[in-house]
Write a protein that holds these residues in place. Structure first.
Motif, PDB file in Angstrom:
ATOM      1  N   GLY A   1     -10.426  -9.043  -2.309  1.00 48.17           N
ATOM      2  CA  GLY A   1     -10.963  -8.537  -3.242  1.00 48.17           C
ATOM      3  C   GLY A   1     -10.870  -7.473  -4.354  1.00 48.17           C
ATOM      4  N   VAL A   2      -9.360  -7.182  -4.366  1.00 46.82           N
ATOM      5  CA  VAL A   2      -9.005  -6.286  -5.476  1.00 46.82           C
ATOM      6  C   VAL A   2      -8.042  -7.036  -6.281  1.00 46.82           C
ATOM      7  CG1 VAL A   2      -8.777  -4.552  -3.424  1.00 46.82           C
ATOM      8  CG2 VAL A   2      -6.965  -5.911  -3.859  1.00 46.82           C
TER       9      VAL A   2
ATOM     10  N   GLY B   1       1.027  -1.251  -0.057  1.00 47.99           N
ATOM     11  CA  GLY B   1      -0.087   0.020  -0.023  1.00 47.99           C
ATOM     12  C   GLY B   1       0.726   1.273  -0.111  1.00 47.99           C
ATOM     13  N   MET B   2       1.988   1.004   0.503  1.00 43.79           N
ATOM     14  CA  MET B   2       2.989   2.289   0.374  1.00 43.79           C
ATOM     15  C   MET B   2       3.713   2.296  -0.674  1.00 43.79           C
ATOM     16  SD  MET B   2       3.996   2.613   4.447  1.00 43.79           S
ATOM     17  CE  MET B   2       4.674   0.916   4.546  1.00 43.79           C
ATOM     18  N   GLY B   3       3.739   1.511  -1.586  1.00 42.92           N
ATOM     19  CA  GLY B   3       4.076   1.366  -2.743  1.00 42.92           C
ATOM     20  C   GLY B   3       5.195   0.750  -3.068  1.00 42.92           C
TER      21      GLY B   3
ATOM     22  N   TYR C   1      -8.156   0.821  -1.375  1.00 42.92           N
ATOM     23  CA  TYR C   1      -8.714   0.030  -0.202  1.00 42.92           C
ATOM     24  C   TYR C   1      -8.339   0.440   1.219  1.00 42.92           C
ATOM     25  CZ  TYR C   1     -10.484  -4.019   2.652  1.00 42.92           C
ATOM     26  OH  TYR C   1     -11.046  -4.961   3.477  1.00 42.92           O
ATOM     27  N   LEU C   2      -6.827   0.438   1.280  1.00 47.51           N
ATOM     28  CA  LEU C   2      -6.252   0.668   2.658  1.00 47.51           C
ATOM     29  C   LEU C   2      -6.341   2.228   3.358  1.00 47.51           C
ATOM     30  CD1 LEU C   2      -2.748  -1.095   2.069  1.00 47.51           C
ATOM     31  CD2 LEU C   2      -4.596  -1.836   3.667  1.00 47.51           C
ATOM     32  N   SER C   3      -6.586   3.068   2.167  1.00 43.25           N
ATOM     33  CA  SER C   3      -6.880   4.398   2.391  1.00 43.25           C
ATOM     34  C   SER C   3      -8.150   4.576   3.243  1.00 43.25           C
ATOM     35  CB  SER C   3      -6.501   5.377   1.205  1.00 43.25           C
ATOM     36  OG  SER C   3      -7.645   5.206   0.372  1.00 43.25           O
ATOM     37  N   GLN C   4      -9.121   3.985   2.631  1.00 38.65           N
ATOM     38  CA  GLN C   4     -10.545   3.955   3.176  1.00 38.65           C
ATOM     39  C   GLN C   4     -10.555   3.260   4.654  1.00 38.65           C
ATOM     40  OE1 GLN C   4     -13.026   1.570   0.356  1.00 38.65           O
ATOM     41  NE2 GLN C   4     -12.611   2.987  -1.350  1.00 38.65           N
TER      42      GLN C   4
END
Length: 231
Positions: free
Chosen positions: A216-217, A185-187, A226-229
Motif C-alpha cells: 500500500g505504498v 529500501g536501501m536505495g 515503511y521498512l524503517s518502521q
C-alpha cells in the motif's frame, strides 16, 4: 569464529556462550541462527566444542538428533534436554546417535531455542561431558534462563532483520519480492535490483509494482519509510 574478528553485535553472542557455559557447568557451547526455510541451524560461534563434532553432526547425525532444529521447530519448543527428550527414532538410530556423542565424550545436550513470535531465529546448544558436574538446573529454571537469553537478543541487528522479513512475509510478499523490497529500501534502482538478484530489468519492474500494491505504498521513499518502521 575468531574472537579478534567479532563485531560489536556478536560480542553479545560470545558473552551469552561464556555465561551459559559457566552457569550450567558444561564443557561445550555453540550459538546458531535458525534457517527457517531449510529448518536447519547455521552455527555462528563455538566455545569448547570438540574438533570434528560439528562436521559429523552435519554429515549424518543431524537427522538422528531428537533435539535437532527441525524437531524443536515442529514441537515449538524453547528448551530441550536430550536425556529427557521424547523420541520417535528407532532404538538402533538412538544407539547410533549416542555412540556418536560418546565418541566425543559427550553424555548429554541442552538446547535453548530463541523465538520471535511464531518463528525461531536462533539458539544455544550446550554439551555436557563426563568431566562436567551433574546439571544443576531443572526444567523450570532452564525455561527462565532461556527467556532471559532470548530477551537479550531482541535488538540484535540479525534478529531485527529476521523479524522485518517475517512481517513482510505476513504482508503477502514472496521470498523474491522481499529480497527486492529490502534492496529498494536501501536505495537500489530497478537496474541495480535486477543485477543483484540475477533477473531481467522487466522482472525487477514487475516486483516493484507488486511490492507497492501489497504494502500500500506509492513511492520508493514511502517504501523506505515503511521498512524503517519495521526495524
Amino acid at each position: 569464529m575468531n574472537a579478534t574478528l567479532l563485531s560489536s553485535e556478536d560480542i553479545l553472542v560470545r558473552e551469552a556462550l561464556s555465561f551459559s557455559r559457566q552457569l550450567l557447568g558444561v564443557s561445550g557451547a555453540l550459538f546458531y541462527w535458525v534457517d527457517n526455510r531449510r529448518q536447519e541451524m547455521r552455527v555462528l560461534d563455538t566455545l569448547g566444542v570438540p574438533t570434528g563434532f560439528l562436521e559429523q553432526y552435519s554429515h549424518g547425525m543431524q537427522s538422528l538428533d531428537p533435539m535437532g532444529v527441525r524437531r524443536m521447530l515442529e514441537r515449538h519448543e524453547s528448551v530441550g534436554v536430550l536425556s529427557m527428550a521424547p523420541t520417535e527414532q528407532s532404538l538402533n538410530d538412538m544407539r547410533h546417535y549416542h555412540g556418536y556423542l560418546h565418541s566425543f565424550g559427550v553424555i548429554d545436550t541442552i538446547d535453548l531455542m530463541f523465538w520471535g513470535g511464531e518463528s525461531a531465529y536462533g539458539g544455544i546448544g550446550l554439551l555436557r561431558t563426563l568431566a562436567d558436574p551433574p546439571l544443576s538446573m531443572e526444567l523450570p529454571a532452564l525455561d527462565t534462563f532461556q527467556r532471559f537469553l532470548e530477551a537479550s537478543f531482541d535488538r540484535h541487528p540479525h534478529v531485527r532483520q529476521i523479524q522485518r522479513d517475517l512481517r513482510l512475509q505476513h504482508s503477502g510478499l514472496s521470498y523474491r519480492e522481499r529480497q527486492a523490497a529490502l534492496l529498494i529500501g536501501m536505495g537500489a534502482s530497478n537496474q541495480e535490483v535486477a543485477d543483484a538478484m540475477g533477473i531481467t530489468l522487466a522482472t525487477a519492474k514487475t516486483y516493484v509494482v507488486r511490492i507497492f500494491e501489497k504494502l500500500g505504498v506509492e513511492s520508493r521513499t514511502a517504501l523506505a519509510a515503511y521498512l524503517s518502521q519495521l526495524s
